[in-house]
Enzyme design. Sequence first.
Site: not given
Length: 463
Positions: A113-115, A146
């Site tokens: 999800f950090k993309d 991350t």
Amino acid sequence: MRYVSTRGAAPVLGFEDVVLAGLARDGGLYVPQSWPTATADDLKRWSSLSYADLAVEVMRPFVEGIPESDFAAIVHETYAAPAVFHHAAVTPLRQLDANEWLLELFHGPTLAFKDVALQLLGRLFEYILRKRGERITVVGATSGDTGSAAIEACRDRENVTIIMLHPAGRVSEVQRRQMTTVPSANVHNVAVEGTFDDCQALVKAMFNDHAFRDRLNLAAVNSINWARVLAQVVYYVQSSLALGGRPVDFAVPTGNFGDVFAGYVAARMGVPVNKLIVATNINDILSRALRSGDYSRGTVQPTISPSMDIQVSSNFERLLFDLYDGDGVRIRQLMDDFSATGKLAIGNAQIARASGLFVADKVDEDETRATIAQVLKDSGMLIDPHTAVGVAAGRRLRSGPDVPLVTLATAHPAKFPDAVSAASGVHPALPPHMADLMSRTERFEILPNDLKSVQDHIAARAS
């Protein structure tokens, strides 16, 4: 829109300066002076927009100093499919049950999800630095995801050097290799002999060493950077609109509180969020804090959901700032006491306020494994251990079958193949663009948990 520090003693900044600053100079985190409001008409108009167009609309009130056309171009480049994200919807919803959904946040280049936020942040760095003729040294700490997302966002960008710290032996092999096999000259990796909390403490100490910070022009990519949180607000809005604008329960597996704080921002903006279900593994500082006010640091316990193996949740300070009515002096006192003693007692009035939106629970290892197996049996879908923590807590704490439950699926199961395979009997395969990951050459240094050693190492590589 201007930004203030949660500790009340740092300069008030505009958006571009907040993006480059990361941590405020008084040790606090930047938050907006006020929350923009999305009207019912706004939400109706937004319901037909593409992800990129929606992102421009949601984030625009928070952004000043960047012309609207330039910002729109940055956002559209960030969320291009299939060039950057491997799904046209960017963050698609998949149905698990009659009124239960997974919000898939892992279709970016590093499968996490950090993309979604870091692909934007990397482009913002490049835009602002080019305009100003400046150079930065990005220093970050990662519990797993991350790091690779930040490296992918910053690799080969002009005027940026990135050094990422991860806890030695405490991330999955896939997570480590996604960081350490990037050959770009501006990318450097350090394995610290300690925990994620140790890595995070080193990063904060470097930012609080103002002479070092200014000499290297340090910048942050961790979720202490406001732009990270802002970008994540968009998928709460998008999924709410996709479900007809009804109030939604969101189950969020979280360790550092950044992702779930983005849901709080969406709620403050007027998005119909019914509950934010904070799901932790056995490293349960957040669930204890929100249930009883006990925000006290414990010993980090390794789990099969390593990105949540955290006992100091940086972004929780942003919520505390709101719960204490923006009293920066009080927040500074609380956080200084926490730093000195490892303990912080949240007031009953503040816990009561938080409970209007937040509920929380922890999920142990056995339940995490059982949830992976059950979801596969019921739906044919493989989920990673972090997502399983969210599903388990969400099913236990949801409002009821009439309220949509959306669990944030934060990582592709192939990032944690051993844990997923052991729980489900199915080995998740990496997607084609990562098929050769295990044969790529690694580059990283192992350093002790010592501030001077890490600072000397970083100074020698910054340019």
